[in-house]
Design an enzyme around this catalytic site. Structure first.
Site, PDB file in Angstrom:
ATOM      1  N   TRP A 103      12.875 -44.094  16.282  1.00  0.00           N
ATOM      2  CA  TRP A 103      13.002 -43.393  15.048  1.00  0.00           C
ATOM      3  C   TRP A 103      13.411 -41.972  15.271  1.00  0.00           C
ATOM      4  O   TRP A 103      13.233 -41.151  15.924  1.00  0.00           O
ATOM      5  CB  TRP A 103      11.191 -43.367  14.599  1.00  0.00           C
ATOM      6  CG  TRP A 103      10.579 -44.567  14.061  1.00  0.00           C
ATOM      7  CD1 TRP A 103       9.233 -44.575  13.888  1.00  0.00           C
ATOM      8  CD2 TRP A 103      11.133 -45.642  14.158  1.00  0.00           C
ATOM      9  NE1 TRP A 103       8.817 -45.813  13.442  1.00  0.00           N
ATOM     10  CE2 TRP A 103      10.136 -46.593  13.464  1.00  0.00           C
ATOM     11  CE3 TRP A 103      12.337 -46.360  14.121  1.00  0.00           C
ATOM     12  CZ2 TRP A 103      10.124 -47.960  13.212  1.00  0.00           C
ATOM     13  CZ3 TRP A 103      12.442 -47.843  13.663  1.00  0.00           C
ATOM     14  CH2 TRP A 103      11.217 -48.728  13.374  1.00  0.00           C
ATOM     15  N   ASN A 218      14.215 -48.163   7.990  1.00  0.00           N
ATOM     16  CA  ASN A 218      13.787 -49.430   8.654  1.00  0.00           C
ATOM     17  C   ASN A 218      13.066 -50.422   7.673  1.00  0.00           C
ATOM     18  O   ASN A 218      12.016 -50.010   6.886  1.00  0.00           O
ATOM     19  CB  ASN A 218      12.479 -48.898   9.672  1.00  0.00           C
ATOM     20  CG  ASN A 218      11.757 -49.943  10.012  1.00  0.00           C
ATOM     21  OD1 ASN A 218      12.214 -50.936  10.844  1.00  0.00           O
ATOM     22  ND2 ASN A 218      10.105 -50.074  10.130  1.00  0.00           N
ATOM     23  N   GLU A 219      13.380 -51.475   7.464  1.00  0.00           N
ATOM     24  CA  GLU A 219      12.942 -52.570   6.794  1.00  0.00           C
ATOM     25  C   GLU A 219      12.853 -52.326   5.375  1.00  0.00           C
ATOM     26  O   GLU A 219      11.928 -52.508   4.517  1.00  0.00           O
ATOM     27  CB  GLU A 219      11.939 -53.233   7.275  1.00  0.00           C
ATOM     28  CG  GLU A 219      11.768 -53.704   8.534  1.00  0.00           C
ATOM     29  CD  GLU A 219      10.428 -54.300   9.118  1.00  0.00           C
ATOM     30  OE1 GLU A 219      10.628 -55.290  10.124  1.00  0.00           O
ATOM     31  OE2 GLU A 219       9.225 -53.994   8.730  1.00  0.00           O
ATOM     32  N   TYR A 299      10.330 -62.540  12.677  1.00  0.00           N
ATOM     33  CA  TYR A 299       8.713 -62.426  12.857  1.00  0.00           C
ATOM     34  C   TYR A 299       8.068 -63.615  12.295  1.00  0.00           C
ATOM     35  O   TYR A 299       7.410 -63.364  11.186  1.00  0.00           O
ATOM     36  CB  TYR A 299       8.030 -61.107  12.389  1.00  0.00           C
ATOM     37  CG  TYR A 299       8.662 -59.824  13.057  1.00  0.00           C
ATOM     38  CD1 TYR A 299       7.940 -59.648  14.271  1.00  0.00           C
ATOM     39  CD2 TYR A 299       9.417 -58.756  12.600  1.00  0.00           C
ATOM     40  CE1 TYR A 299       8.316 -58.568  15.292  1.00  0.00           C
ATOM     41  CE2 TYR A 299       9.630 -57.822  13.390  1.00  0.00           C
ATOM     42  CZ  TYR A 299       9.170 -57.549  14.545  1.00  0.00           C
ATOM     43  OH  TYR A 299       9.336 -56.437  15.400  1.00  0.00           O
ATOM     44  N   GLU A 339      15.055 -56.514  15.499  1.00  0.00           N
ATOM     45  CA  GLU A 339      13.804 -56.635  16.140  1.00  0.00           C
ATOM     46  C   GLU A 339      13.159 -58.217  16.246  1.00  0.00           C
ATOM     47  O   GLU A 339      13.609 -58.924  15.239  1.00  0.00           O
ATOM     48  CB  GLU A 339      12.542 -56.095  14.916  1.00  0.00           C
ATOM     49  CG  GLU A 339      12.724 -54.494  14.986  1.00  0.00           C
ATOM     50  CD  GLU A 339      11.405 -53.993  13.957  1.00  0.00           C
ATOM     51  OE1 GLU A 339      10.601 -54.843  13.605  1.00  0.00           O
ATOM     52  OE2 GLU A 339      11.582 -53.026  13.598  1.00  0.00           O
ATOM     53  N   TRP A 381      11.289 -56.328  20.393  1.00  0.00           N
ATOM     54  CA  TRP A 381      10.292 -55.563  19.682  1.00  0.00           C
ATOM     55  C   TRP A 381       8.991 -55.889  20.752  1.00  0.00           C
ATOM     56  O   TRP A 381       8.383 -56.879  20.571  1.00  0.00           O
ATOM     57  CB  TRP A 381       9.869 -55.723  18.427  1.00  0.00           C
ATOM     58  CG  TRP A 381       8.828 -54.903  18.054  1.00  0.00           C
ATOM     59  CD1 TRP A 381       7.486 -54.766  17.927  1.00  0.00           C
ATOM     60  CD2 TRP A 381       9.084 -53.492  17.324  1.00  0.00           C
ATOM     61  NE1 TRP A 381       7.035 -54.003  17.296  1.00  0.00           N
ATOM     62  CE2 TRP A 381       8.018 -52.998  16.935  1.00  0.00           C
ATOM     63  CE3 TRP A 381      10.179 -52.707  16.750  1.00  0.00           C
ATOM     64  CZ2 TRP A 381       7.701 -52.015  16.098  1.00  0.00           C
ATOM     65  CZ3 TRP A 381      10.045 -51.717  16.196  1.00  0.00           C
ATOM     66  CH2 TRP A 381       8.910 -51.142  15.973  1.00  0.00           C
TER      67      TRP A 381
END
Length: 440
Positions: A103, A218-219, A299, A339, A381
């Site tokens: 980040w 991010n996302e 994920y 990720e 990740w």
């Protein structure tokens, strides 16, 4: 003091990988006329670029095995925790990991980088300076993300709070994408970070080859507009804005990879029906001017079911292959799986499953790279050093405690680094033909 067993195992793995690599190189040298220094470009420190669907370094393909460690900037602020930053890079480098995603934001929170719009904490910025300088020391490049979709580290909700404090009439966190004042706040942050002069190296961020790429957010999700138009407009505006300041570095969006309305024939690959209602659209989003490569997250334990099952691995295989195919056939750009991981807290978790998930992602990338395809790499990740267990959300990979995972990660690095070297040789055969590496 004796060397702990875990470290002995990891050292042995690295030695065996190195010997295997040397043996294969020796075999290739016997069969092919090699001109120049194999893999020489890997040691250079120039800007990574892209050509078509491949990342390029010094004019040769550059395939990535990397990792995420999001908290580096915060740890770098305090002298007591700064050594953990060095430890992450040292351990990553020891298993051949070459890119770290982290980040470059912390908005309005504890140890905020951006305390309020365009107001920065210089000590925190110096922490980010240290992260960038330390990454170069260990030959690790950085993907720097510029804001969060989620509330952690501030994110778009903090921008909305700032807007409300300034008297704006805002009704949703998704106003971050559409309100002109909030867009100006974000642009100001982008400009500040990209034009930052590192207090350690004296190199401006936008000129530093240590930075592999910028990530817009991010996302990103915009649930208030399932059509995707609101988020699409934001991506179009911000991509051009980033490139207007820094045309040298690569740029990615930071998306999870969900398919949307522009490709109804692709939504079958989504993990669930909700995924096509969050305002993202993988193909459409990545056709935007200024975006250089595609990003995808993986994920299954969050998207399909928390309980571990064989269906997760099947999903991973189809998900990765679908996005590699799209990168090659529709987008003409590399795709990176930025990720992926699994939580030890999941019901039914076991190390065999964890190994299988990592191996599945790595194999998909490897299958693509061996034929010169769009699979540019992957970032696990997430990598943690010893002594940070209190921050572990279940996904932490501590190499010294996980010899099996360390072996898989190291082997992937060895394979990709060999491909990086092979592609710099002037041989009589084409990389798309079968050669010694095909059976490795």
């Amino acid at each position: 003091m004796g060397i702990p067993y875990m470290f002995k195992s990891l050292s042995l793995i690295l030695i065996l990988n190195h010997l295997t690599c040397l043996a294969i190189i020796s075999e290739l040298e016997e069969d092919h006329e090699i001109v120049g220094d194999a893999g020489n470009h890997v040691d250079s420190w120039s800007m990574v670029q892209k050509k078509g669907n491949q990342f390029m370094l010094d004019g040769q393909p550059f395939y990535v095995n990397g990792f995420n460690t999001y908290w580096l900037m915060i740890f770098a602020v305090d002298e007591s925790t700064r050594p953990k930053v060095s430890a992450v890079f040292q351990e990553a480098s020891s298993v051949g990991l070459s890119v770290c995603r982290t980040w470059a934001f912390n908005d309005g929170q504890w140890r905020a980088l951006q305390k309020s719009p365009n107001v920065y904490d210089e000590q925190v910025f110096k922490g980010l300076d240290f992260v960038v300088s330390e990454a170069k020391k260990y030959k690790v490049r950085l993907i720097l993300s510029l804001v969060n979709n989620w509330e952690a580290y501030g994110g778009k909700s903090q921008y909305v709070k700032w807007g409300k404090a300034a008297g704006l009439n805002l009704t949703s966190d998704d106003d971050f994408y559409s309100h002109p004042t909030l867009r100006s706040y974000y642009k100001s942050h982008v400009k500040t970070v990209l034009n930052r002069v590192n207090t350690i190296t004296n190199i401006t961020y936008k000129d530093d080859p240590t930075i592999f790429a910028w990530e817009l957010i991010n996302e990103p999700r915009c649930e208030s507009d399932p059509s995707g138009d609101k988020l699409q407009a934001w991506i179009e505006e911000m991509s051009v804005y980033v490139k207007s300041i820094d045309p040298k570095h690569l740029l990615q969006i930071g998306s999870e990879g969900f398919y949307g309305e522009s490709t109804p024939n692709k939504v079958q690959f989504n993990p669930n029906t909700y995924a096509q209602q969050v305002g993202t659209d993988f193909i459409r989003n990545h056709q935007v001017l200024g975006v250089d490569f595609a990003s995808v997250h993986i994920y299954p334990d969050s998207w399909i079911s928390q309980a571990i099952s064989d269906a997760h691995i099947e999903f991973v295989r189809s998900w990765t292959q679908a996005h590699i195919d799209d990168a090659e056939n529709y987008l003409g750009m590399p795709v990176m799986f930025t990720e992926f991981g699994v939580s030890r807290k999941d019901p039914g978790y076991n190390l065999t499953y964890h190994d299988a998930l990592l191996s599945s992602v790595y194999q998909s990338v490897l299958n693509s790279t061996k034929r010169g395809g769009g699979g540019g790499g992957s970032l696990v990740w997430q990598l943690f050093p010893q002594g940070t267990d209190y921050m572990d959300d279940g996904y932490a990979v501590v190499l010294s405690k996980n010899p099996s995972l360390s072996h898989i990660i190291s082997l992937q690095s060895t394979r990709l680094n060999m491909l990086n070297s092979l592609c710099s040789w002037k041989c009589r055969w084409s990389c798309k033909k079968k050669h010694a590496f095909s059976d490795y």
